[in-house]
Design an enzyme around this catalytic site. Structure first.
Site, PDB file in Angstrom:
ATOM      1  CG  ASP A 159     -51.717  -3.399  12.614  1.00 30.04           C
ATOM      2  OD1 ASP A 159     -51.549  -3.692  11.289  1.00 30.04           O
ATOM      3  OD2 ASP A 159     -51.866  -4.357  13.475  1.00 30.04           O
ATOM      4  N   GLY A 183     -54.048  -9.403  14.342  1.00 30.49           N
ATOM      5  CA  GLY A 183     -54.979  -8.514  13.418  1.00 30.49           C
ATOM      6  C   GLY A 183     -55.462  -7.732  14.433  1.00 30.49           C
ATOM      7  CD  GLN A 201     -49.075 -12.327   9.031  1.00 31.27           C
ATOM      8  OE1 GLN A 201     -48.100 -12.595   8.085  1.00 31.27           O
ATOM      9  NE2 GLN A 201     -48.631 -11.821  10.241  1.00 31.27           N
TER      10      GLN A 201
HETATM   11  O1  MRU Z   1     -48.829  -9.110  12.836  1.00 26.82           O
HETATM   12  P1  MRU Z   1     -50.384  -9.235  12.275  1.00 26.82           P
HETATM   13  O2  MRU Z   1     -50.600 -10.402  11.524  1.00 26.82           O
HETATM   14  O3  MRU Z   1     -51.230  -9.082  13.734  1.00 26.82           O
HETATM   15  O4  MRU Z   1     -50.717  -8.033  11.255  1.00 26.82           O
HETATM   16  C1  MRU Z   1     -52.135  -7.779  11.055  1.00 26.82           C
HETATM   17  C2  MRU Z   1     -52.222  -6.612  10.068  1.00 26.82           C
HETATM   18  O5  MRU Z   1     -51.150  -5.977   9.734  1.00 26.82           O
HETATM   19  C3  MRU Z   1     -53.522  -6.368   9.693  1.00 26.82           C
HETATM   20  O6  MRU Z   1     -53.536  -5.904   8.445  1.00 26.82           O
HETATM   21  C4  MRU Z   1     -53.995  -5.230  10.434  1.00 26.82           C
HETATM   22  O7  MRU Z   1     -54.211  -5.623  11.851  1.00 26.82           O
HETATM   23  C5  MRU Z   1     -55.568  -5.223  10.045  1.00 26.82           C
HETATM   24  S1  MRU Z   1     -56.591  -6.345  10.413  1.00 26.82           S
HETATM   25  C6  MRU Z   1     -58.159  -6.015  10.427  1.00 26.82           C
END
Ligand code: MRU
Length: 359
Positions: A246, A56, A205
Site C-alpha cells: 500500500d 487495493g 481478501q
Molecule cells: O484493505 P485492502 O484490501 O485495500 O488491502 C489491500 C492490500 O493490502 C494489498 O496487498 C495492497 O493494496 C496491494 S494491491 C496491488
C-alpha cells in the site's frame, strides 16, 4: 502497453469507466455475487472506498480519479473558480476515505495539480481535462502491471510454491495486479507452479478474492488460513513469497495488509525470498520510513464478526490495525515496472526515480 498476449477478457474488472459513467465491482460480496455498482456522487465513492467495495492500493487511486470526475460532472455550469474550488474540496474529501494506500493521495494530488496547471476557458472544458487525466492514470496503471509482470515472471520457476497474502491481483488494480502479474505471465508461458493464498483475516481478501481470481485464470491455487504460514514454510512447500504493498517509504520499508510482517519474518527464518511487487505509484518519497506511514484502524465489528456472523462475546476489547510495516531488511527485492530494486533500498529507490517526474 507491451504485447505479451495475456488473455484478460475473462478477468474480473474492478473499475469500469463507460460513456462518462463509473461502475465499481462490489468486492464485499465476492465471490458469491458479481455486481457492478454505478457511482453517482462523491459520497458513493467515498463510501465504496471506505467499506472496501473497491480496494487495493492502485485500484483505489484509479477509482478516486474517475470518482472525482463523477463528483463534479453535474457542476459544469459553475464559473471556473467555483468549479476549481469544488474539485479541490472533493479531492480532499475522497482522500479522507482511507489513509494507508498512498495511491489515493497520489492520484488526488495529481488530478488537482493537473487541473491547476491546465488552460481552460470553461468548467466544461476543465471537466474534460480531468476525465482525460483520470483515463491516463487508468491506462498507466495497466502498463505498470504489465511491467511488473515482465520483471517478476523470470523469478518463477517450474515446481515452485509461492505464498501470497491479501489480494494484490487484478481486483486490486486496473488489470493483472501487482503481486499476481508475474504469476499471470509465468502461467501464460507454461511454467508450472503453485500459489498458496493466505486467507487474510479479518476481511478474507485471500480467501474471497485471490483464490477466486487465480482459480478463474487456471492458476493452481491452494487456500491457507493465516496461521498455516510457518508450517507450510517449515515443511518445504514455499520457495518464494510475493506480496503487494500500500505504500513503500523512501527507505524501502513496506506497508501491506496486516499479517504481511509475520510472513516476512517467517520467510527470513526459513531462508525464503520475500518479494514485494510495487508500481512506482506506490512508492512515497515523501515518507521517510515505515514509522511515518499512517496505519488505518478499522472498526471492531470486522474482528468480532466473520461475514456478518458474530464470533466473539459482546463487549470484548479489540484492536484492528488494517496494515503492518515490514522493515526493508526483510525484503529481498521490490519488483517495480522497470527493475527489481534490491538493498540498499534508500539508494536504489533514489536511483529508480532519477530523471523521472515524481507526482
Ligand atoms: O484493505 P485492502 O484490501 O485495500 O488491502 C489491500 C492490500 O493490502 C494489498 O496487498 C495492497 O493494496 C496491494 S494491491 C496491488
Amino acid at each position: 502497453m507491451p504485447d505479451n498476449n495475456i488473455e484478460t477478457s475473462s478477468m474480473p474488472s474492478a473499475i469500469e469507466w463507460t460513456n462518462g459513467e463509473l461502475f465499481l465491482l462490489d468486492q464485499t460480496v465476492l465471490p458469491h455475487q458479481v455486481v457492478m455498482q454505478k457511482q453517482q456522487c462523491a459520497k458513493d465513492i467515498w463510501q465504496s472506498i471506505k467499506v472496501l467495495k473497491v480496494r487495493g492500493a492502485p485500484a483505489i487511486g484509479v477509482a478516486a480519479a474517475f470518482g472525482l470526475c463523477i463528483s463534479v460532472k453535474d457542476k459544469r455550469d459553475l464559473n471556473l473558480d467555483e468549479f476549481k474550488a469544488l474539485t479541490v474540496e472533493t479531492a480532499d474529501y475522497l482522500n479522507s476515505s482511507r489513509p494507508t494506500a498512498v495511491n489515493l493521495s497520489w492520484a488526488m494530488n495529481r488530478m488537482v495539480k493537473h487541473m491547476q496547471g491546465a488552460k481552460a476557458t470553461s468548467s466544461a472544458e476543465l471537466y474534460d481535462i480531468l476525465v482525460a487525466e483520470a483515463e491516463k492514470i487508468h491506462k498507466e496503471d495497466c502498463a505498470l502491471s504489465y511491467g511488473m509482470g515482465e520483471m517478476g515472471a523470470p523469478l518463477i520457476k517450474d515446481g515452485m510454491g509461492i505464498m501470497t497474502h491479501c489480494n494484490a491481483g487484478s481486483l486490486a488494480t486496473s488489470v493483472l495486479g501487482t503481486a499476481t502479474a508475474p504469476m499471470y505471465l509465468a502461467h501464460k508461458n507454461g511454467i508450472k507452479f503453485k500459489v498458496f493464498s493466505n486467507e487474510t483475516r479479518p476481511l478474507l481478501q485471500g480467501a474471497r478474492l485471490t483464490s477466486w481470481e487465480l482459480g478463474k485464470a487456471g492458476i493452481d491455487v491452494t487456500l491457507l488460513t493465516d496461521n498455516m504460514s510457518a508450517h507450510m514454510m517449515a515443511t518445504g512447500h514455499i520457495d518464494m513469497v510475493i506480496v503487494g504493498t500500500d505504500r513503500v517509504a523512501a527507505n524501502g520499508d513496506v506497508a501491506n495488509k496486516i499479517g504481511t510482517l509475520g510472513v516476512a519474518i517467517l520467510a527470513k527464518h526459513y531462508g525464503i525470498p520475500f518479494y514485494v511487487a510495487c508500481p512506482s505509484s506506490t512508492i512515497d518519497l515523501n515518507t521517510k520510513c515505515g514509522d511515518d506511514i499512517p496505519i488505518e484502524e478499522r472498526s471492531a465489528d470486522e474482528i468480532t464478526t466473520i461475514m456478518g456472523q458474530r464470533i466473539a462475546p459482546e463487549g470484548v476489547q479489540t484492536r484492528s490495525p488494517a496494515f503492518d510495516v515490514t522493515p526493508n531488511e526483510l525484503v529481498t527485492g521490490l519488483i517495480t515496472e522497470t527493475e527489481i530494486i534490491t538493498a540498499p533500498y534508500g539508494e536504489g529507490i533514489k536511483n529508480f526515480f532519477k530523471g523521472k517526474t515524481y507526482d
